[in-house]
Design an enzyme around this catalytic site. Structure first.
Site, short mmCIF file in Angstrom:
data_model
loop_
_atom_site.label_atom_id
_atom_site.label_comp_id
_atom_site.label_asym_id
_atom_site.label_seq_id
_atom_site.Cartn_x
_atom_site.Cartn_y
_atom_site.Cartn_z
N TYR A 73 20.03 -41.82 -44.80
CA TYR A 73 19.98 -41.24 -43.44
C TYR A 73 20.50 -42.26 -42.43
CZ TYR A 73 17.99 -38.42 -39.62
OH TYR A 73 17.80 -37.66 -38.50
N1 LIG Z 1 13.55 -33.66 -35.71
C1 LIG Z 1 13.62 -34.97 -35.55
O1 LIG Z 1 12.61 -35.68 -35.46
C2 LIG Z 1 14.95 -35.63 -35.48
C3 LIG Z 1 15.00 -36.97 -35.11
C4 LIG Z 1 16.24 -37.60 -35.03
C5 LIG Z 1 17.39 -36.90 -35.32
N2 LIG Z 1 17.30 -35.59 -35.68
C6 LIG Z 1 18.54 -34.89 -35.97
O2 LIG Z 1 18.59 -33.72 -35.22
C7 LIG Z 1 19.40 -32.75 -35.88
C8 LIG Z 1 18.66 -31.43 -35.90
O3 LIG Z 1 17.51 -31.58 -36.67
P1 LIG Z 1 16.26 -30.61 -36.54
O4 LIG Z 1 15.08 -31.46 -36.34
O5 LIG Z 1 16.57 -29.52 -35.60
O6 LIG Z 1 16.21 -30.10 -38.06
P2 LIG Z 1 16.11 -28.66 -38.69
O7 LIG Z 1 15.88 -28.90 -40.14
O8 LIG Z 1 15.15 -27.82 -37.94
O9 LIG Z 1 17.59 -28.08 -38.46
C9 LIG Z 1 18.67 -28.54 -39.19
C10 LIG Z 1 19.57 -27.36 -39.50
O10 LIG Z 1 20.66 -27.83 -40.29
C11 LIG Z 1 20.92 -26.83 -41.27
N3 LIG Z 1 21.61 -27.43 -42.40
C12 LIG Z 1 21.13 -28.36 -43.25
N4 LIG Z 1 22.07 -28.65 -44.17
C13 LIG Z 1 23.15 -27.89 -43.90
C14 LIG Z 1 24.42 -27.75 -44.48
N5 LIG Z 1 24.78 -28.43 -45.58
N6 LIG Z 1 25.29 -26.89 -43.93
C15 LIG Z 1 24.94 -26.17 -42.82
N7 LIG Z 1 23.75 -26.26 -42.23
C16 LIG Z 1 22.86 -27.11 -42.76
C17 LIG Z 1 19.56 -26.29 -41.65
O11 LIG Z 1 19.66 -25.03 -42.29
C18 LIG Z 1 18.88 -26.25 -40.30
O12 LIG Z 1 19.06 -25.01 -39.65
C19 LIG Z 1 19.70 -33.34 -37.25
O13 LIG Z 1 21.00 -33.89 -37.24
C20 LIG Z 1 18.68 -34.43 -37.41
O14 LIG Z 1 19.12 -35.46 -38.26
C21 LIG Z 1 16.11 -34.95 -35.77
#
Ligand SMILES: NC(=O)c1ccc[n+]([C@@H]2O[C@H](COP(=O)([O-])OP(=O)(O)OC[C@H]3O[C@@H](n4cnc5c(N)ncnc54)[C@H](O)[C@@H]3O)[C@@H](O)[C@H]2O)c1
Length: 269
Positions: free
Chosen positions: A176
C-alpha cells in the site's frame, strides 16, 4: 491607486460571484472511478448536487446499481471497470467519451489496502503485485487514457486519492505504501508536463476515513493510525469529497502536482 480600486471593484465583486460559480459543475462531465463505495460514492453525490453530469465507474456492480438508483441516473452513466486491467481502463474512457463526448474531470478513488501487519521479509508477492497494480498502475492507466481527450479540449481536472501512507509509510503495509507514494511521484511529473495545457492533476492524501475499506484493516494498524490524528477522530467520506470536488472544479486553477491533506492535522505538509 485608481487601478487597485478598479481592480477591487471588478475582481473582488466578480470574484465572489465567480468563486461560487467555479465550484459548480453545470455543463461538465465528471467521471468518478471507485464510485460504488466510501469516498467515491460521497464525491459522486456531491458533484451531482453541484450540477455535474456524473458517470460512475467501479467493479462492484451492486454498489453502482444502488447509487445509480439513488441519483436517478440512466445506464450510460454507469460503467463497470477493473482498475487492475489496462484494457478495461482504456475501454472505460472510450465508452464515456462515446456516450458523453467529453470528460471535464476525472476523480479516481479506487484503492485496495493489500496486506497489513506484514513484515518486509514475509511479504507475499502476488498480494504485493495486486495492490500495486490496482492502486498505482490503475492510476497511471487512467491518466494515460484520459489525457488525450483533455488536451484536445485544452481543459481538464484530474484528482486521484492517495493516502497518508504514501507520505509517511505505515508499518506492515508495504504494498500500500509503495503504491500510494508512487502515485504522488507520478502525479508531480505529469502535472509539470501538462501545466500549460489547461489541465491540473492533484492528489488527496487522507488519514483514516470512516468507510468500508477500514473493515479489513487490522486492529493494530488502525490503532497506530488513529493515535496519530491530532483531532482525535476519524474523517468522514463527505469531508474527503469536499476536497476532491474542489480539486475537480475549475476553481482549482493554479495548483497542480500537489498532494492535498485530509488527515485531521497528522500531516501538516
Ligand atoms: N478510508 C480510509 O481510511 C482511507 C485512508 C487513506 C486513503 N484512502 C484511499 O481512499 C480511496 C477510497 O477508499 P474508500 O475508503 O472510499 O474505500 P472503499 O473500499 O469504500 O472504496 C473503494 C472502491 O474501489 C473499488 N475498487 C476496488 N478495487 C477495484 C478495481 N480493481 N477496479 C475498480 N474498482 C475497484 C471498490 O469496489 C470500492 O467501491 C482509496 O484509494 C483508499 O486507498 C482511504
Amino acid at each position: 491607486m485608481e487601478y487597485y480600486s478598479h481592480y477591487k471593484i471588478d475582481s473582488w465583486s466578480d470574484g465572489e460571484i465567480m468563486s461560487s460559480d467555479k465550484i459548480n459543475f453545470s455543463g461538465q462531465v465528471v467521471l468518478v472511478v471507485g464510485a460504488a463505495s466510501g469516498i467515491g460514492r460521497s464525491t459522486a453525490e456531491l458533484i451531482q448536487s453541484r450540477g455535474g453530469t456524473v458517470v460512475l465507474a467501479d467493479f462492484d456492480n451492486s454498489g453502482l446499481a444502488s447509487l445509480q438508483k439513488k441519483l436517478g441516473l440512466g445506464d450510460s452513466h454507469v460503467k463497470n471497470v477493473n482498475l487492475g486491467d489496462q484494457s478495461s481502463v482504456q475501454a472505460l474512457i472510450t465508452s464515456v467519451i462515446s456516450d458523453h463526448s467529453q470528460i471535464d474531470a476525472l476523480i479516481n478513488t479506487v484503492g485496495v489496502t493489500g496486506p497489513t501487519n506484514t513484515k518486509t521479509e514475509e511479504m507475499e508477492w502476488a498480494a504485493f503485485e495486486r495492490t500495486v497494480t490496482i492502486n498505482l498502475f490503475g492510476t497511471i492507466w487512467l491518466t494515460q487514457a484520459v489525457l488525450p481527450h483533455m488536451k484536445a479540449e485544452k481543459y481538464g481536472r484530474i484528482a486521484h486519492v492517495t493516502s497518508i501512507a504514501g507520505k509517511e509509510g505505515n508499518p506492515g503495509m508495504h504494498a500500500y505504501n509503495t503504491s500510494k507514494s508512487g502515485m504522488i511521484g507520478f502525479i508531480k511529473g505529469v502535472a509539470k508536463e501538462v501545466a500549460t495545457e489547461g489541465i491540473t492533476i492533484n492528489a488527496l492524501a487522507p488519514a483514516v476515513i470512516r468507510t468500508p475499506m477500514n473493515t479489513v484493516t487490522s486492529g493494530e494498524t488502525l490503532k497506530y493510525m488513529l493515535d496519530r490524528i491530532p483531532m482525535g477522530r476519524v474523517g468522514e467520506a463527505e469531508e474527503a469529497a469536499e476536497m476532491l470536488a474542489f480539486m475537480a472544479s475549475s476553481a482549482c486553477s493554479f495548483t497542480t502536482g500537489f498532494t492535498f491533506d485530509a488527515s485531521g492535522g497528522r500531516a501538516t505538509y
